[in-house]
Design an enzyme around this catalytic site. Sequence first.
Site, mmCIF file in Angstrom:
data_model
loop_
_atom_site.group_PDB
_atom_site.id
_atom_site.type_symbol
_atom_site.label_atom_id
_atom_site.label_comp_id
_atom_site.label_asym_id
_atom_site.label_seq_id
_atom_site.Cartn_x
_atom_site.Cartn_y
_atom_site.Cartn_z
ATOM 1 N N ASP A 1 0.862 -1.181 0.000
ATOM 2 C CA ASP A 1 0.000 0.000 0.000
ATOM 3 C C ASP A 1 0.901 1.233 0.000
ATOM 4 O O ASP A 1 1.320 1.689 1.042
ATOM 5 C CB ASP A 1 -0.888 -0.030 1.244
ATOM 6 C CG ASP A 1 -1.923 1.054 1.283
ATOM 7 O OD1 ASP A 1 -2.018 1.813 0.305
ATOM 8 O OD2 ASP A 1 -2.643 1.153 2.295
ATOM 9 N N GLU B 1 -1.017 10.297 -0.063
ATOM 10 C CA GLU B 1 -2.359 9.706 -0.135
ATOM 11 C C GLU B 1 -2.856 9.295 1.241
ATOM 12 O O GLU B 1 -4.031 9.464 1.569
ATOM 13 C CB GLU B 1 -2.352 8.497 -1.087
ATOM 14 C CG GLU B 1 -3.734 7.934 -1.401
ATOM 15 C CD GLU B 1 -4.200 6.842 -0.440
ATOM 16 O OE1 GLU B 1 -5.349 6.365 -0.586
ATOM 17 O OE2 GLU B 1 -3.420 6.445 0.461
ATOM 18 N N GLU B 2 -1.953 8.738 2.038
ATOM 19 C CA GLU B 2 -2.353 8.169 3.330
ATOM 20 C C GLU B 2 -2.812 9.216 4.343
ATOM 21 O O GLU B 2 -3.393 8.871 5.369
ATOM 22 C CB GLU B 2 -1.192 7.361 3.929
ATOM 23 C CG GLU B 2 -0.803 6.122 3.137
ATOM 24 C CD GLU B 2 -1.848 5.031 3.155
ATOM 25 O OE1 GLU B 2 -2.906 5.214 3.800
ATOM 26 O OE2 GLU B 2 -1.628 3.993 2.518
#
Length: 361
Positions: free
Chosen positions: A182, A214-215
Site C-alpha cells: 500500500d 495519499e495516506e
Amino acid sequence: MTKLDATLTMLKDLTDAKAISGNEKEARDVMEGYIKDYADEVYTDNLGSLIAKKTGKQDGPKVMVAGHLDEVGFMVTRIDDKGFLYFQTIGGWWSQVMLAQRVTIVTDKGDVTGVIGSKPPHILSPEARKKPVDIKDMFIDIGASSKEEALEFGVKPGNSVVPYFEFTPLKNEKMLLAKAWDNRIGCAIAIEVLKQLKDVEHPNIVYGVGTIQEEVGLRGARTSAQLIQPDIGFGVDVGIAGDTPGITEQEADSKLGDGPQLILYDASMISHKGVRDLVVQTAEEHQIPFQYSTVPGGGTDSGSIHLTANGVPSLSITIATRYIHSHAAILHRDDFENAVKLIVETIKKLDRETVQQLILA
C-alpha cells in the site's frame, strides 16, 4: 531467496524503498528509474508527485492512472534524556500490530535501526495483558544511551520512521510478502501500463502517476490531477482481502488470486457508472477475472481525481491484499498482472467519442 525475474525485481525495489507520507523521494526515484523508458516526458508537480506522460494521439483524451508513492509509518517528534524516541503516526495504524516491530529511522547521516519498545509479559498484571497499549505511550529504542548520543546518530524531530521488512516471495511463489504494498503495487501497475503501451497505438494520452501523501488525505492526487486535467481517472491501489480467518463475507469477500477489484463505493467516491461498465465489458471480452468490492471506511486517489476541475469520470481498481497498514502484507501476482491487462485493454478503447459517451452514461 530464489533468483528474481525482472518483474519481481521491480516489485522488490519499489517495496523496499523507504518513503512515508511527506518524504516520498526514495520511492519516487525508484519509480522514475523504471518508468522513464516508457514515457515521452517525466516531471513532477510542485509537491513531488511523479508524472510520466505517454502520448498515443496528440489530441486524444487524457487518461490518468495513479498509484501513490507513500506508505504508512511514523515521524519522530521528541527525544527524551535517555535517548528514546517518541513519534507521531503517519497514516492509519492499529496499536496491536506495532509493538516490538523493527523500524528504520531515515536521517541525514544515514539509516538508524530501532525497535518499538514493549514490556515483557513477566512484569505485566493479568489485567494489563488484556489491554492494548495506547500508541501515545509507545516509544522507539535505537540503542542510544542519551539524547546527545541519539542526536550524534543523526536522529532529530521530523525524521521519517519506516517499517522494516524485506520483499519475500512465499513458498507458493505467486504469493508475495512485503511492506508497502500500500501502495507500491499501484506504482508498479502504472509502470507496467506504460510499458505495455510503449509500442502500441492508443487513441489518447496516458499519464502514469505516483502521487504523494495519499495516506494523509489524498493530497498528491489533488495537485497532480489539477496539473494534468485528465478526462478519465483510474486510482490503482490495494483493497481489502477477506480470505483469512476472522473476516466475514459481510466485512470483505474478495480472495487473493480471483482478479483485481472494481471498487463500487468507498468513503471518498461512488464509482462512475460509465467507466465501470466499460471496464466490466472489457474484462468479459478478454476473459480477465475481476471482483467487485466496497470500502466504506477508506478511500483512494480517485476520491481527489474525480473532483478535479468540472469533474473526472473515475474508477478505483485495486488488488486484494492481506494485512495492510502493518509491517508486512501479502498479495497475489496474478491479480497484479490481470489489473495491468485490464487497464491496458480499457485504455485502447478510450477515444474522444467513447469518453464523451461515458460522461453521459
